[in-house]
Design an enzyme around this catalytic site. Structure first.
Site, PDB file in Angstrom:
ATOM      1  N   CYS A  31     -48.393  46.714  83.111  1.00  0.00           N
ATOM      2  CA  CYS A  31     -50.338  47.401  82.836  1.00  0.00           C
ATOM      3  C   CYS A  31     -50.942  47.379  81.076  1.00  0.00           C
ATOM      4  O   CYS A  31     -50.162  47.094  80.863  1.00  0.00           O
ATOM      5  CB  CYS A  31     -49.765  49.330  82.472  1.00  0.00           C
ATOM      6  SG  CYS A  31     -51.166  50.193  81.865  1.00  0.00           S
ATOM      7  N   CYS A  34     -51.718  49.143  78.348  1.00  0.00           N
ATOM      8  CA  CYS A  34     -50.913  49.543  77.512  1.00  0.00           C
ATOM      9  C   CYS A  34     -50.203  48.570  76.951  1.00  0.00           C
ATOM     10  O   CYS A  34     -49.761  48.808  76.200  1.00  0.00           O
ATOM     11  CB  CYS A  34     -49.248  50.116  78.993  1.00  0.00           C
ATOM     12  SG  CYS A  34     -49.504  51.100  80.661  1.00  0.00           S
TER      13      CYS A  34
END
Length: 295
Positions: A31, A34
């Site tokens: 991600c 993230c």
């Protein structure tokens, strides 16, 4: 910051949240947002001096926990007190927004004398600028202006592959958003130069033999773009426009405008009522374009 699994979830999250707010960051290694948010959360855990506890949960590895919290997208951040979720947010928020979120629930444990008098000015170091832009894009992926600045910075740093990956989400807008179109034309020029199918020497010979060889002139302008030689590239495109304003579905004019979009620096903030001065190069070449197109 603590990595939490199903084995230590009860002790590290539920039990500890009775004594201190626990901020749970649901993330995954693949991600991108993230990766932008994680360092911000870790920085703030330190900055708040132990006012909350940060834990990270890999939603891929700990699907049982993720399902229990109803996680549908990542990053998702949830704050727990006394074993219960009390608030949360989704997406990679910028640091200021995360602080606003935290300040609703926790009080930073920082001695007043240790607090800086004012926030330090943003660094102009290219690496720092790129990091800030990466965070901004992750926080607001649909913002074309921020993505334009990020891709432009990557290209200026010769990080071509990274620039192409950053450009991909905006690529479908190339036909309708001028800044996105400008980036596409710059990337196309870089691909042409990297392909080695066009050489300046060969193009110069073709132009010397036929000044109306617009294909050669356009390819030469693209090679100059790839090297960030903006003014010579615009001069070459003007040579086309002076001879054929609408050549090849207006490609010379569109590429000329793309270069102006790339090289025009953001206007500085000025006092109310004042108009900031134009970049002299941009202003000159806008006038030249108008002169040719309207003649």
């Amino acid at each position: 910051m603590i990595d939490v699994t199903i084995e230590n979830f009860e002790s590290e999250v539920i039990a500890d949240s009775a004594n201190i707010p626990v901020l749970v960051d649901f993330w995954a290694p693949w991600c991108g947002p993230c990766k932008a948010l994680g360092p911000i959360l870790e920085k703030l855990e330190t900055a708040y001096g132990g006012a909350f506890k940060l834990v990270k949960i890999n939603s891929d590895d700990e699907q049982q926990i993720a399902q229990a919290f109803g996680i549908r997208s990542i990053p998702t951040v949830i704050l727990l007190k006394d074993g219960q979720p009390v608030d949360g947010f989704m997406g990679a928020l910028p640091e200021g927004k995360v602080r606003e979120f935290l300040d609703k629930h926790v009080v930073a444990k920082v001695a007043e004398e240790d607090a800086p008098a004012e926030e330090a000015p943003a660094s102009d170091d290219p690496a720092d600028v790129l990091e800030r832009l990466q965070h901004d894009v992750a926080a607001d992926p649909s913002n074309d202006d921020t993505r334009f600045a990020y891709v432009k910075a990557l290209l200026n740093a010769d990080r071509i592959d990274d620039a192409k990956r950053a450009f991909e989400p905006a690529a479908p807008k190339a036909g309708v958003v001028r800044r996105v179109d400008a980036l596409k034309r710059w990337l196309d020029a870089i691909d042409l130069a990297a392909g080695g199918t066009a050489r300046v020497e060969d193009l110069d010979a073709r132009i010397a033999a036929n000044k109306r060889d617009f294909d050669a002139r356009f390819a030469r302008a693209q090679l100059l773009m790839a090297k960030r030689q903006w003014v010579p590239a615009m001069d070459e495109l003007l040579e086309i426009l002076m001879r054929d304003k609408a050549w090849n579905d207006d490609q010379a004019r569109k590429t000329y405008i793309a270069i102006l979009e790339i090289i025009e620096a953001p206007r500085p903030k000025v006092a109310d009522g004042q108009i900031p001065p134009d970049d002299p190069t941009v202003a000159t070449y806008r006038r030249r374009l108008s002169s040719v197109v309207l003649s």
